[in-house]
Scaffold this motif. Structure first.
Motif, PDB file in Angstrom:
ATOM      1  N   GLY A  75      32.162  32.519  69.202  1.00 47.61           N
ATOM      2  CA  GLY A  75      32.442  33.895  68.817  1.00 47.61           C
ATOM      3  C   GLY A  75      32.028  34.929  69.841  1.00 47.61           C
ATOM      4  O   GLY A  75      32.158  36.134  69.591  1.00 47.61           O
ATOM      5  N   LEU A  76      31.533  34.483  70.980  1.00 47.91           N
ATOM      6  CA  LEU A  76      31.014  35.404  71.994  1.00 47.91           C
ATOM      7  C   LEU A  76      31.711  35.216  73.339  1.00 47.91           C
ATOM      8  O   LEU A  76      32.215  34.144  73.649  1.00 47.91           O
ATOM      9  CB  LEU A  76      29.505  35.189  72.182  1.00 47.91           C
ATOM     10  CG  LEU A  76      28.630  35.488  70.970  1.00 47.91           C
ATOM     11  CD1 LEU A  76      27.243  34.873  71.152  1.00 47.91           C
ATOM     12  CD2 LEU A  76      28.503  36.999  70.749  1.00 47.91           C
ATOM     13  N   VAL A  77      31.687  36.263  74.137  1.00 50.10           N
ATOM     14  CA  VAL A  77      32.086  36.186  75.539  1.00 50.10           C
ATOM     15  C   VAL A  77      30.806  36.111  76.355  1.00 50.10           C
ATOM     16  O   VAL A  77      29.926  36.970  76.217  1.00 50.10           O
ATOM     17  CB  VAL A  77      32.907  37.421  75.961  1.00 50.10           C
ATOM     18  CG1 VAL A  77      33.180  37.396  77.458  1.00 50.10           C
ATOM     19  CG2 VAL A  77      34.208  37.485  75.181  1.00 50.10           C
ATOM     20  N   VAL A  78      30.667  35.088  77.188  1.00 49.12           N
ATOM     21  CA  VAL A  78      29.443  34.895  77.969  1.00 49.12           C
ATOM     22  C   VAL A  78      29.805  34.810  79.450  1.00 49.12           C
ATOM     23  O   VAL A  78      30.653  34.013  79.843  1.00 49.12           O
ATOM     24  CB  VAL A  78      28.693  33.616  77.543  1.00 49.12           C
ATOM     25  CG1 VAL A  78      27.423  33.437  78.370  1.00 49.12           C
ATOM     26  CG2 VAL A  78      28.348  33.669  76.055  1.00 49.12           C
ATOM     27  N   GLU A  79      29.174  35.650  80.254  1.00 42.89           N
ATOM     28  CA  GLU A  79      29.397  35.665  81.695  1.00 42.89           C
ATOM     29  C   GLU A  79      28.036  35.650  82.390  1.00 42.89           C
ATOM     30  O   GLU A  79      27.259  36.596  82.264  1.00 42.89           O
ATOM     31  CB  GLU A  79      30.189  36.904  82.118  1.00 42.89           C
ATOM     32  CG  GLU A  79      31.569  37.011  81.469  1.00 42.89           C
ATOM     33  CD  GLU A  79      32.259  38.328  81.763  1.00 42.89           C
ATOM     34  OE1 GLU A  79      31.660  39.179  82.466  1.00 42.89           O
ATOM     35  OE2 GLU A  79      33.402  38.525  81.279  1.00 42.89           O
ATOM     36  N   THR A  80      27.759  34.575  83.118  1.00 42.06           N
ATOM     37  CA  THR A  80      26.465  34.433  83.775  1.00 42.06           C
ATOM     38  C   THR A  80      26.574  34.784  85.260  1.00 42.06           C
ATOM     39  O   THR A  80      27.475  34.302  85.949  1.00 42.06           O
ATOM     40  CB  THR A  80      25.941  32.994  83.620  1.00 42.06           C
ATOM     41  OG1 THR A  80      25.734  32.723  82.229  1.00 42.06           O
ATOM     42  CG2 THR A  80      24.624  32.808  84.357  1.00 42.06           C
ATOM     43  N   GLY A  81      25.658  35.621  85.735  1.00 39.22           N
ATOM     44  CA  GLY A  81      25.625  36.015  87.138  1.00 39.22           C
ATOM     45  C   GLY A  81      24.284  35.710  87.756  1.00 39.22           C
ATOM     46  O   GLY A  81      23.428  35.076  87.138  1.00 39.22           O
ATOM     47  N   LEU A  83      25.357  37.939  68.353  1.00 41.78           N
ATOM     48  CA  LEU A  83      24.451  38.239  69.466  1.00 41.78           C
ATOM     49  C   LEU A  83      23.019  37.850  69.126  1.00 41.78           C
ATOM     50  O   LEU A  83      22.318  37.239  69.939  1.00 41.78           O
ATOM     51  CB  LEU A  83      24.509  39.726  69.818  1.00 41.78           C
ATOM     52  CG  LEU A  83      25.703  40.216  70.617  1.00 41.78           C
ATOM     53  CD1 LEU A  83      25.679  41.739  70.703  1.00 41.78           C
ATOM     54  CD2 LEU A  83      25.702  39.626  72.026  1.00 41.78           C
ATOM     55  N   LEU A  84      22.569  38.223  67.923  1.00 40.04           N
ATOM     56  CA  LEU A  84      21.201  37.887  67.527  1.00 40.04           C
ATOM     57  C   LEU A  84      21.018  36.372  67.487  1.00 40.04           C
ATOM     58  O   LEU A  84      19.990  35.860  67.957  1.00 40.04           O
ATOM     59  CB  LEU A  84      20.870  38.492  66.165  1.00 40.04           C
ATOM     60  CG  LEU A  84      19.486  38.136  65.605  1.00 40.04           C
ATOM     61  CD1 LEU A  84      18.369  38.529  66.560  1.00 40.04           C
ATOM     62  CD2 LEU A  84      19.275  38.783  64.230  1.00 40.04           C
TER      63      LEU A  84
END
Length: 224
Positions: A56-62, A75-76
């Motif tokens: 259910g989330l969009v996750v982008e790791t940098g 989110l929680l």
């Protein structure tokens, strides 16, 4: 002409409601940075990221932080699970969470200044069995009157602090922050609750929370 005006107003109202109802279009999200005090910090951080459910989330790791976008409830759940995963390593870590919702300048949405506020249920947290200490700040960024509610940022901040006291996570006020202590899930739930509740009267609300897990001072009892 009257019918045309009514139609236009209805379209505008429907579009605004659509913005409020869609967390991604409303710019609901978090940026998370974890600093693990160990030589194997890469394995600890990447391992926790891999094992945390991102449904259910969009996750982008940098290379600086991880962006997570989606509903407040999801989110929680994600931040709680990620924190618990890092804490499970037994390594001392500092985890910084930056929450934001309703920003007119959010890159993933086209949100006008009058789109909010977004009213949602306060997400429920869960116990993790992991003790944390935290420094928390809440920023209701209100600069105009909407829905006959006069902006009063200290009103919303004090209300959030009172909620943390009721939840048993409040540990005192310090320069620029509120000190929270307790189970990681309860501490995060307190911060999220203040953020969501302030967002019921203010469109753009941000919050910062820095958590300390597995600190040597926790074991020594010096966190008081």
């Amino acid at each position: 002409m009257a019918d045309l005006a009514t139609s236009t107003d209805a379209t505008s109202t429907d579009e605004t409601a659509g913005l409020r109802g869609d967390p991604m279009r409303f710019g609901v999200g978090a940026r998370i940075t974890a600093a693990v005090m160990s030589d194997d910090y890469v394995d600890v951080i990447l391992g926790a990221l891999r094992e945390t459910d991102s449904t259910g989330l969009v996750v982008e790791t940098g290379d600086v932080s991880t962006y997570v976008g989606g509903s407040e409830t999801d989110l929680l759940r994600y931040v709680t699970d990620l924190t618990a995963g890092i804490a499970a390593s037994g390594k001392h870590a500092a985890i910084t969470v930056h929450l934001s919702r309703g920003c007119p300048g959010e890159v993933v949405c086209e949100l006008p200044g009058g789109a909010g506020p977004r009213v949602t249920e306060v997400p429920e947290g869960r116990d993790t069995g992991r003790f944390v200490t935290a420094e928390w700040a809440l920023y209701p960024l209100a600069d105009d009157v909407r829905a006959d509610v006069t902006p009063d940022h200290m009103r919303d901040i004090y209300a959030a602090i009172e909620l943390a006291k009721e939840n048993g996570t409040f540990h005192g006020s310090q320069h620029f922050v509120t000190r929270l202590e307790g189970d990681a899930g309860r501490v995060l739930a307190s911060a999220f609750a203040g953020w969501v509740l302030a967002g019921r009267t203010v469109q753009h609300v941000t919050s910062h929370l820095t958590l300390s897990v597995n600190s040597p001072s926790h074991a020594g009892g010096t966190h008081e």
